[in-house]
Design a protein around this motif. Sequence first.
Motif, PDB file in Angstrom:
ATOM      1  N   ARG A 102      -6.828   8.172  13.270  1.00  0.00           N
ATOM      2  CA  ARG A 102      -5.512   8.175  13.897  1.00  0.00           C
ATOM      3  C   ARG A 102      -5.571   7.635  15.320  1.00  0.00           C
ATOM      4  O   ARG A 102      -4.566   7.211  15.864  1.00  0.00           O
TER       5      ARG A 102
ATOM      6  N   GLN B 254      -5.169   3.021   8.889  1.00  0.00           N
ATOM      7  CA  GLN B 254      -4.821   3.619   7.599  1.00  0.00           C
ATOM      8  C   GLN B 254      -5.465   2.738   6.534  1.00  0.00           C
ATOM      9  O   GLN B 254      -4.880   1.771   6.057  1.00  0.00           O
ATOM     10  N   GLY B 255      -6.718   3.051   6.209  1.00  0.00           N
ATOM     11  CA  GLY B 255      -7.471   2.177   5.316  1.00  0.00           C
ATOM     12  C   GLY B 255      -7.499   2.685   3.895  1.00  0.00           C
ATOM     13  O   GLY B 255      -6.737   3.576   3.510  1.00  0.00           O
ATOM     14  N   ARG B 256      -8.382   2.063   3.108  1.00  0.00           N
ATOM     15  CA  ARG B 256      -8.655   2.584   1.770  1.00  0.00           C
ATOM     16  C   ARG B 256      -9.794   3.592   1.852  1.00  0.00           C
ATOM     17  O   ARG B 256      -9.769   4.623   1.203  1.00  0.00           O
TER      18      ARG B 256
ATOM     19  N   ALA C 263      -0.723   4.663   1.033  1.00  0.00           N
ATOM     20  CA  ALA C 263      -1.140   4.692   2.435  1.00  0.00           C
ATOM     21  C   ALA C 263       0.087   4.771   3.347  1.00  0.00           C
ATOM     22  O   ALA C 263       0.102   5.513   4.337  1.00  0.00           O
ATOM     23  N   PHE C 264       1.110   4.009   3.000  1.00  0.00           N
ATOM     24  CA  PHE C 264       2.349   3.991   3.766  1.00  0.00           C
ATOM     25  C   PHE C 264       2.991   5.378   3.750  1.00  0.00           C
ATOM     26  O   PHE C 264       3.334   5.947   4.793  1.00  0.00           O
TER      27      PHE C 264
ATOM     28  N   GLU D 273       1.754   8.276   3.041  1.00  0.00           N
ATOM     29  CA  GLU D 273       0.964   9.353   3.655  1.00  0.00           C
ATOM     30  C   GLU D 273       1.127   9.357   5.168  1.00  0.00           C
ATOM     31  O   GLU D 273       1.372  10.395   5.778  1.00  0.00           O
ATOM     32  N   VAL D 274       0.996   8.177   5.770  1.00  0.00           N
ATOM     33  CA  VAL D 274       1.040   8.160   7.236  1.00  0.00           C
ATOM     34  C   VAL D 274       2.461   8.423   7.726  1.00  0.00           C
ATOM     35  O   VAL D 274       2.666   9.111   8.734  1.00  0.00           O
TER      36      VAL D 274
ATOM     37  N   ASP E 149       3.144  12.206   7.258  1.00  0.00           N
ATOM     38  CA  ASP E 149       2.359  12.992   8.205  1.00  0.00           C
ATOM     39  C   ASP E 149       2.965  12.882   9.604  1.00  0.00           C
ATOM     40  O   ASP E 149       3.074  13.883  10.329  1.00  0.00           O
TER      41      ASP E 149
ATOM     42  N   ARG F  82       0.855  -1.202   0.000  1.00  0.00           N
ATOM     43  CA  ARG F  82       0.000   0.000   0.000  1.00  0.00           C
ATOM     44  C   ARG F  82       0.886   1.246   0.000  1.00  0.00           C
ATOM     45  O   ARG F  82       0.933   1.999   0.999  1.00  0.00           O
TER      46      ARG F  82
END
Lengths: 194, 358
Positions: free
Chosen positions: B170, B163-165, A168-169, A171-172, A175, A165
């Motif tokens: 958080r 952390q989904g789709r 997703a990886f 972004e987090v 952030d 992902r």
Amino acid sequence: MSRPGEGLVAANGRQLRYAEMGQGPPLVHLQPGSPCLTPAHALLGQRFRVVVLETPDGAEAVATALTTLGIETFDLIGSAAAGEVALRLAAQSPGRVRALVLETPPASLGDEFEGMPWTSVVTPALVLIGTRDEVTTTHRALVARIPGCHLVVVYDAGPAIGADRPEAFAEVVADFLDRHEAFVISRAPTLIHP
Amino acid sequence: MKVSFFETVRYQPPRPLPSEWPVPSGAYDPEAGERAYRAMIKRLEYVEELGFDWISVSEHHYSPRILTPSPIVSAAFIAARLRRITIALLGPIVPHSNPVRVAEELAMLDTLAQGRLVVGLLRGTANEALTYDLNPQEARERTDEGMELILRAWTEPRPFGWQGRHFRYRTISIWPRPLQQPHPPTYALGTSRESCEFAARHRLGCGVSYGPFEVMARATRYYREQCARHGWEPTPEQIVYRANMVVADTDEDARARLGAQPTEAPFSMRAGVRDAISTLDARNIAGEARAAVVTGALPTTFVGSPDTVVEQVRRCREVVGAGVLDLSLHPPGSPDLDALMRALELFGTKVLPRIRDI
């Protein structure tokens, strides 16, 4: 340098391979195996100078290699087995590691892990695990023992979260590195029309 | 065989209602609504007395056909008024809900109900995409992710982010957690390949509804195969079959009653909307495509005298493998309470005691 973005760096009598891309504050990624750049690195490279470094056995070698590369302070990601070196580096060099991300921490960091002064990890820390990873349980011990450590579960990812992902990886991770513990405060807009 | 009574709340409209879904909210009569909910509790006291194992409630919106837009509210109210019976919340519509909120409310409900809670998680019927503006093309993915998040919120002991789709949080750390540990008996409801696979992967039960035994058996067979692939075998109680039943003193009576029931579904979407949604909402039975929108009345798979129905239940057990029947004994939406109470009494006294050992 064999080609732009890749090279070798001397550290404690060894030559460590590294690959890098992007510009910005340094983000060092320790991962098992040969350093290679992935789509997740490309996304992070929009904001950071991403340096993927071959992981030696000891944290000291990483510290030396990064000094040689001209990197003094940096954010740090440790993936899988390389998480152990990353965690040691964060514990030993709190002045250099701005924030730590552990992707799928290895079992070696679980309850039996000895010799790690857990509470000395003062850098902001984030642990990532994937929902398709049915093996990893270390995250709970880590989150319990590292002060203020955050846990994020990445949906539909196996142990290689960044590969499964990448958006997703990235972004987090970005952030968290930007805002540290304030990353829990949402900035996602919900306004539809002003 | 365990038996569940599907409670739909019988709203008796003082005036004829428009037939389209959504039914105009202005046509609702508050006094009639109050009577319907009050009567529901009287009826459910009788259901409990008859020895049913569960009362089930479901989530439907914008019509009086099944008057439980918030099944969690109904379930909490029912749990407070009845002392013994298990409340089966089948289910919250996951894709248009906040999964963390669902996990919290179900945990709270399980605790308030002293562990008398059974949960079914589902995607919802096609029209429900229009309530709360759910994109039908995203519904399947949101359901799978939401279900996984609910299970994680129930069981993860440390505060965590997701952390989904389709969902991102958080900070999640629910209080209370369910009384039943690690969580209440939970089913993934639906015949789809995705739903069966999800249930098998997470060791959940499987729920199918309304279709003929042989067709539903395709889904339950697929579910059991998937469970075997994941190294476990579901118990009969982990397969629920929701069905319509028309039971009467004689087979002829039952068939006549079924014949007198409406053949069209009450409160349908306008044809243009229905057709448009059908092109966006893909459904399947164990991987085989099926229509997204059922246009006629839902099939009735148990019809006859008590003797006949007992045999049909036996056959259902053999073919579908279901260990729980979730029954509607009179068409949802019908305001004919007398007919429902007669059917309840006949079923409760002449059928229920004889299907316990099936």
